[in-house]
Design a protein around this motif. Structure first.
Motif, PDB file in Angstrom:
ATOM      1  N   LYS A 136       6.627   9.825  -4.616  1.00  0.00           N
ATOM      2  CA  LYS A 136       5.554   9.164  -5.349  1.00  0.00           C
ATOM      3  C   LYS A 136       5.332   7.773  -4.764  1.00  0.00           C
ATOM      4  O   LYS A 136       6.291   7.087  -4.404  1.00  0.00           O
ATOM      5  CB  LYS A 136       5.902   9.058  -6.835  1.00  0.00           C
ATOM      6  CG  LYS A 136       6.072  10.413  -7.521  1.00  0.00           C
ATOM      7  CD  LYS A 136       6.407  10.263  -8.990  1.00  0.00           C
ATOM      8  CE  LYS A 136       6.564  11.637  -9.640  1.00  0.00           C
ATOM      9  NZ  LYS A 136       6.912  11.527 -11.088  1.00  0.00           N
ATOM     10  N   GLY A 138       3.054   3.948  -5.076  1.00  0.00           N
ATOM     11  CA  GLY A 138       2.265   3.127  -5.971  1.00  0.00           C
ATOM     12  C   GLY A 138       2.325   1.652  -5.645  1.00  0.00           C
ATOM     13  O   GLY A 138       3.020   1.225  -4.717  1.00  0.00           O
ATOM     14  N   ASP A 139       1.583   0.857  -6.444  1.00  0.00           N
ATOM     15  CA  ASP A 139       1.523  -0.594  -6.243  1.00  0.00           C
ATOM     16  C   ASP A 139       2.729  -1.322  -6.832  1.00  0.00           C
ATOM     17  O   ASP A 139       3.070  -2.419  -6.409  1.00  0.00           O
ATOM     18  CB  ASP A 139       0.252  -1.159  -6.882  1.00  0.00           C
ATOM     19  CG  ASP A 139      -0.986  -0.805  -6.083  1.00  0.00           C
ATOM     20  OD1 ASP A 139      -0.880  -0.725  -4.851  1.00  0.00           O
ATOM     21  OD2 ASP A 139      -2.047  -0.599  -6.688  1.00  0.00           O
ATOM     22  N   SER A 143       3.776   2.042 -11.846  1.00  0.00           N
ATOM     23  CA  SER A 143       2.540   2.819 -11.638  1.00  0.00           C
ATOM     24  C   SER A 143       2.575   3.485 -10.267  1.00  0.00           C
ATOM     25  O   SER A 143       2.573   2.800  -9.233  1.00  0.00           O
ATOM     26  CB  SER A 143       1.312   1.902 -11.736  1.00  0.00           C
ATOM     27  OG  SER A 143       1.276   1.247 -12.979  1.00  0.00           O
ATOM     28  N   TYR A 145       0.502   6.336  -7.955  1.00  0.00           N
ATOM     29  CA  TYR A 145      -0.820   6.947  -7.940  1.00  0.00           C
ATOM     30  C   TYR A 145      -0.901   8.196  -7.058  1.00  0.00           C
ATOM     31  O   TYR A 145      -1.792   9.012  -7.238  1.00  0.00           O
ATOM     32  CB  TYR A 145      -1.862   5.925  -7.442  1.00  0.00           C
ATOM     33  CG  TYR A 145      -1.890   4.672  -8.268  1.00  0.00           C
ATOM     34  CD1 TYR A 145      -2.473   4.659  -9.519  1.00  0.00           C
ATOM     35  CD2 TYR A 145      -1.313   3.495  -7.799  1.00  0.00           C
ATOM     36  CE1 TYR A 145      -2.504   3.504 -10.285  1.00  0.00           C
ATOM     37  CE2 TYR A 145      -1.335   2.338  -8.561  1.00  0.00           C
ATOM     38  CZ  TYR A 145      -1.933   2.342  -9.804  1.00  0.00           C
ATOM     39  OH  TYR A 145      -1.945   1.204 -10.567  1.00  0.00           O
ATOM     40  N   GLU A 146       0.015   8.330  -6.111  1.00  0.00           N
ATOM     41  CA  GLU A 146      -0.012   9.479  -5.206  1.00  0.00           C
ATOM     42  C   GLU A 146       1.324  10.213  -5.266  1.00  0.00           C
ATOM     43  O   GLU A 146       2.383   9.588  -5.360  1.00  0.00           O
ATOM     44  CB  GLU A 146      -0.288   9.036  -3.764  1.00  0.00           C
ATOM     45  CG  GLU A 146      -1.710   8.573  -3.518  1.00  0.00           C
ATOM     46  CD  GLU A 146      -1.976   8.308  -2.046  1.00  0.00           C
ATOM     47  OE1 GLU A 146      -1.124   8.691  -1.211  1.00  0.00           O
ATOM     48  OE2 GLU A 146      -3.013   7.711  -1.737  1.00  0.00           O
ATOM     49  N   TYR A 170       0.473   1.481  -0.024  1.00  0.00           N
ATOM     50  CA  TYR A 170       1.359   1.330  -1.182  1.00  0.00           C
ATOM     51  C   TYR A 170       2.746   0.879  -0.721  1.00  0.00           C
ATOM     52  O   TYR A 170       3.284   1.386   0.254  1.00  0.00           O
ATOM     53  CB  TYR A 170       1.475   2.646  -1.944  1.00  0.00           C
ATOM     54  CG  TYR A 170       0.201   3.055  -2.640  1.00  0.00           C
ATOM     55  CD1 TYR A 170      -0.465   2.173  -3.490  1.00  0.00           C
ATOM     56  CD2 TYR A 170      -0.328   4.333  -2.473  1.00  0.00           C
ATOM     57  CE1 TYR A 170      -1.634   2.551  -4.141  1.00  0.00           C
ATOM     58  CE2 TYR A 170      -1.483   4.719  -3.124  1.00  0.00           C
ATOM     59  CZ  TYR A 170      -2.135   3.826  -3.947  1.00  0.00           C
ATOM     60  OH  TYR A 170      -3.287   4.192  -4.598  1.00  0.00           O
TER      61      TYR A 170
END
Length: 411
Positions: A136, A138-139, A143, A145-146, A170
């Motif tokens: 996974k 993310g920022d 969180s 996002y992918e 990311y």
């Protein structure tokens, strides 16, 4: 009955003319360029050809065709890029790890400089293993996002060893694997992004024509420099105006190639960019509608043409093959090739294309519009259409007239 048969025959002829006007002879193209392929290798090689300024001056964009020994070659067209080879490996920071039913690793990657992205994460282990990984991105750790699933293994000296990050920006990764994998993450690779190529030309600022609520600038573009983007710079830093850009078509008619409101702020840089709907290589005008605002002072105009390249497959024996680029037909429809007949994105990543060059532009000595192809076929079809209408009206009038004569005789 005979009259009805004649009408049916005429309609059939009209539709037949429309149907047969589809083949594409090279005689319909006014210009051509020989394609010089630099090297020859094994079969199914990919050739890359950079389009030049001469092409944009005389092409209508949709009329681009490539031939090999007179036969059409399917091609792909894309924006040309400067391929970056710069890479560097850095060590990610392990923020968190948990090992119970599953192993969980949370990694933080170093900050990215502008224009760079992460491409690969190196994975290792002291033991042989095979496992499915859920990754996974993310920022921040809260969180993601992918998500992607990856299978990794290590069998002695053979190992998959890397996870493709897909050129992500990311910086936080969460890795979930089966318990007992005992993974390590020694490095992450970041790369510099490819740079799109352009050619730019500074246009001299002409004297403005002041109108009631607007200012009009007319640019002669004497060298016919082609462009698909306009960059405007004003003395004023912050502004919003309704702008219209027009270009000459066939040296006679004016066509609107952009119309809309442009908003620019000082922190966005010196230039405001205006996209053009299709390539322009002729005289053009820029009209700035000030309304009741003070007149803006235009300081600099730059025309920008993104460089493009065409890619196609070639055979091994290039010496006996004559590749030619044809263009210069305003009536030609856009090419529509089967996507399996030209290089795909995957093939371009796996194989390095052969560089080819366009020779000097020459006028096609075989140029001459055919009777069954546009524009002449359009004129013929129009004439036949109206001729058919008049003939049909004549037959209808003749039939009505004969019925009136019969009716009179009966009376």
């Amino acid at each position: 009955m005979k009259s009805l048969f004649q009408i049916y025959s005429l309609i059939t002829i009209l539709f037949t003319v429309s149907i047969v006007a589809r083949p594409l002879p090279i005689q319909n193209f006014k210009y051509k360029k020989e394609i010089s392929i630099q090297t020859k290798n094994s079969s199914n090689q990919i050739v890359k050809v950079l389009l030049d300024d001469e092409f944009y001056k005389h092409s209508y964009y949709g009329d681009l065709r490539v031939t090999k020994n007179g036969e059409i070659v399917p091609y792909k067209i894309q924006n040309a890029e400067e391929i970056s080879k710069y890479t560097e490996k850095l060590k990610p920071e392990l923020l968190f790890t948990k090992k119970d039913d599953m192993e969980v690793y949370v990694l933080e990657l170093p900050k990215l400089p502008e224009g760079m992205s992460y491409s690969k994460l190196t994975v290792s282990s002291d033991f042989d293993y095979e496992t499915s990984i859920t990754l996974k991105l993310g920022d921040n750790p809260n969180s993601f996002y992918e998500t992607k699933n990856v299978f990794l293994y290590k069998y002695g000296s053979q190992t998959s060893g890397e996870i493709d990050l897909g050129n992500t920006k990311y910086r936080y990764l969460r890795v979930e694997v089966e318990n007992g994998s005992n993974l390590k993450f020694p490095s992450v690779t970041r790369i510099k992004g490819n740079k799109n190529l352009y050619f730019e030309k500074i246009q001299p600022i002409p004297n403005p024509n002041l109108e009631e609520n607007s200012v009009l600038f007319t640019f002669p573009n004497e060298n016919q420099s082609s462009f698909q983007t306009l960059k405007l710079s004003f003395e004023e830093k912050n502004w919003e105006r309704y702008i219209t850009v027009r270009a000459k078509i066939n040296k006679k008619e004016w066509d609107t190639v952009f119309q809309g409101t442009i908003n620019h702020k000082e922190n966005e840089g010196s230039f405001a960019e205006i996209p053009i709907v299709s390539p322009v290589n002729s005289e053009f005008t820029i009209e700035i509608n000030d309304g009741e605002n003070e007149t803006l002072h235009l300081k600099e105009v730059i025309t920008v043409q993104p460089l493009e390249e065409i890619l196609f497959f070639t055979d091994s024996d290039t010496e006996s093959q004559n590749y030619v680029l044809y263009y210069g037909n305003p009536y030609q429809w856009f090419a529509n090739f089967d996507p399996y007949t030209y290089p795909s994105s995957d093939e371009l990543r796996e194989k390095t294309p052969i560089e080819a060059k366009l020779d000097k532009e020459i006028e096609n000595p075989d140029f001459g519009y055919s009777l069954i192809y546009p524009p002449i076929s359009g004129y013929i079809t129009t004439i036949l259409f109206y001729l058919g209408i008049f003939t049909l009206l004549f037959f209808i009038f003749s039939i009505l007239k004969s019925k009136r004569l019969v009716a009179k005789e009966i009376v």
